[in-house]
Design an enzyme around this catalytic site. Structure first.
Site, PDB file in Angstrom:
ATOM      1  N   ARG A 256      23.428  13.925   3.786  1.00 22.77           N
ATOM      2  CA  ARG A 256      24.601  14.778   4.009  1.00 22.77           C
ATOM      3  C   ARG A 256      25.813  13.878   4.179  1.00 22.77           C
ATOM      4  O   ARG A 256      26.015  13.272   5.218  1.00 22.77           O
ATOM      5  CB  ARG A 256      24.391  15.659   5.247  1.00 22.77           C
ATOM      6  CG  ARG A 256      25.658  16.340   5.718  1.00 22.77           C
ATOM      7  CD  ARG A 256      25.405  17.388   6.766  1.00 22.77           C
ATOM      8  NE  ARG A 256      24.729  16.924   7.959  1.00 22.77           N
ATOM      9  CZ  ARG A 256      25.302  16.251   8.964  1.00 22.77           C
ATOM     10  NH1 ARG A 256      26.577  15.898   8.887  1.00 22.77           N
ATOM     11  NH2 ARG A 256      24.605  15.906  10.032  1.00 22.77           N
ATOM     12  N   HIS A 260      27.957  18.396   9.378  1.00 17.73           N
ATOM     13  CA  HIS A 260      26.926  19.446   9.362  1.00 17.73           C
ATOM     14  C   HIS A 260      27.555  20.782   8.979  1.00 17.73           C
ATOM     15  O   HIS A 260      27.035  21.505   8.118  1.00 17.73           O
ATOM     16  CB  HIS A 260      26.280  19.537  10.746  1.00 17.73           C
ATOM     17  CG  HIS A 260      25.309  20.663  10.881  1.00 17.73           C
ATOM     18  ND1 HIS A 260      24.077  20.661  10.261  1.00 17.73           N
ATOM     19  CD2 HIS A 260      25.382  21.824  11.563  1.00 17.73           C
ATOM     20  CE1 HIS A 260      23.447  21.789  10.552  1.00 17.73           C
ATOM     21  NE2 HIS A 260      24.208  22.507  11.344  1.00 17.73           N
ATOM     22  N   TYR A 269      28.693  10.228  15.701  1.00 16.14           N
ATOM     23  CA  TYR A 269      27.277   9.894  15.900  1.00 16.14           C
ATOM     24  C   TYR A 269      26.660   9.040  14.785  1.00 16.14           C
ATOM     25  O   TYR A 269      25.479   8.707  14.859  1.00 16.14           O
ATOM     26  CB  TYR A 269      26.444  11.169  16.082  1.00 16.14           C
ATOM     27  CG  TYR A 269      26.593  12.209  14.994  1.00 16.14           C
ATOM     28  CD1 TYR A 269      25.918  12.103  13.784  1.00 16.14           C
ATOM     29  CD2 TYR A 269      27.403  13.331  15.185  1.00 16.14           C
ATOM     30  CE1 TYR A 269      26.043  13.060  12.794  1.00 16.14           C
ATOM     31  CE2 TYR A 269      27.544  14.300  14.201  1.00 16.14           C
ATOM     32  CZ  TYR A 269      26.858  14.166  13.006  1.00 16.14           C
ATOM     33  OH  TYR A 269      27.001  15.110  12.023  1.00 16.14           O
TER      34      TYR A 269
END
Length: 370
Positions: A256, A260, A269
């Site tokens: 990805r 998200h 992160y």
């Protein structure tokens, strides 16, 4: 399919060179220059749909959007392996699958704009609408496939889910039932390496495909950024299901590239170095390099694909911005299959509230919240 771990299936390397894999290459032997070009167009248009929808959300035209940037090959390759009568049970990220199944680009954002409870009519394309309940589509696909099998229909169902959803009990239950009863379903895991902020190593201490073997389901791991390899392994799994062979499991290794959803900030992160590494495996660049190597690339084709992507993006943007607001009374539609006294009363009270003038002190009917 195999019942033991193996290297991910790959037919095209990131630099566009073909991989010598006669077994899987035979499954896509019919994909000549014209069909390779068609797959390239699918990838480019899918990415443009995604970037346009993301831009619309940033501009306040959509409430939310789940980007698929980087996962185009996993979705296009698998979608193009399906038959028209196969049924797709998606998560919330499969806009490219929907496009390949024939959804009008103008319908892709209806749910995300808050203008409807759905995006498209599932019966028209044999594909469910975006599913927000993580993992539940595995049960839906298994139930549908098993019922179709009992009715004698030679079809397959496919359930798309991510690495995060693989930790849900619904997926475990679906795989257990499918294995025990031979349901003609394909479990397609898009392992994009991140379940929101949780890396895949937190979801599974072993390759996710190994979980299938514990249920007695054959599984395969595939390079999810290689559209030909994905097409090959999905064709085999679909043929197995349609032929009465039961369920299969595919783990497509992809990444990805974006957040998200548009409510997420991946810079909090993960490291840029990881993202840069995956950029070098970009599915669109890979197929373009293959076309260039094999003499199937020219400026005219490039311009035609760009024009098609512009056309689709314009349709999506115009339809989204011009989308009419829903009738508030539609809130009560499709709640029950037959008339229900309580719902009828709620509909009446809501209509009275809307007909009143709250600014003049009209009371909200009992049981109805503004």
């Amino acid at each position: 399919m195999t019942d033991k771990p193996a290297y991910p299936v790959q037919l095209v390397q990131p630099d566009g060179r073909r991989v010598l894999d006669r077994e899987h290459a035979a499954l896509v032997a019919d994909i000549g220059p014209a069909r390779l070009r068609a797959l390239y167009e699918d990838l480019v248009v899918s990415r443009r749909i995604d970037t346009e929808a993301t831009a619309l959300q940033r501009q306040g035209q959509l409430g939310l959007w789940p980007p698929l940037l980087g996962q185009e090959a996993a979705q296009v390759g698998s979608a193009r392996a399906l038959h028209p009568d196969d049924y797709v049970f998606c998560s919330y990220r499969e806009a490219a699958v929907a496009y390949c199944r024939g959804v009008d680009p103008g319908d892709l954002t209806r749910l995300w704009r808050g203008a409807a409870h759905h995006c498209w009519d599932p019966a028209e394309i044999n594909m469910t609408n975006p599913n927000i309940v993580v993992g539940s589509q595995g049960l839906h696909a298994t139930g549908y496939a098993y019922a179709a099998h009992l009715d004698g229909a030679e079809i397959a169902a496919i359930a798309y889910f991510g690495d995060g959803a693989s930790s849900q009990g619904d997926i475990a239950e679906a795989m257990g039932f499918a294995a025990s009863w031979g349901a003609p379903v394909v479990f397609f895991c898009q392992n994009n390496h991140w379940a929101i902020s949780a890396p895949v190593r937190v979801q599974s201490a072993t390759p996710i495909v190994r979980r299938a073997f514990g249920y007695g389901i054959p599984g395969v791991q595939v390079d999810g950024n290689d559209v030909l390899a994905v097409l090959a392994v999905t064709r085999r799994a679909i043929a197995r299901a349609r032929g009465g062979g039961g369920p299969s499991f595919i783990e497509a290794l992809t990444y990805r590239m974006g957040p998200h959803t548009t409510a997420d900030d991946p810079t909090r992160y993960r490291f840029d170095a990881e993202t840069e590494q995956w950029k070098r495996r970009d599915p669109i660049d890979r197929l373009r390099r293959l076309l260039e190597r094999e003499g199937s690339w020219d400026g005219e084709f490039e311009a035609r694909v760009a024009a098609r992507a512009d056309e689709v993006a314009h349709r999506l943007r115009t339809a989204t911005i011009d989308m009419p607001d829903p009738d508030p009374a539609g809130l009560f539609d499709h709640v029950y299959a037959t008339p229900h006294r309580l719902l009828t009363e709620r509909r009446r009270a809501h209509a009275e509230y809307l007909a009143g003038d709250p600014g003049a002190g009209s009371a909200v009917p009992e049981g109805v919240r503004p």
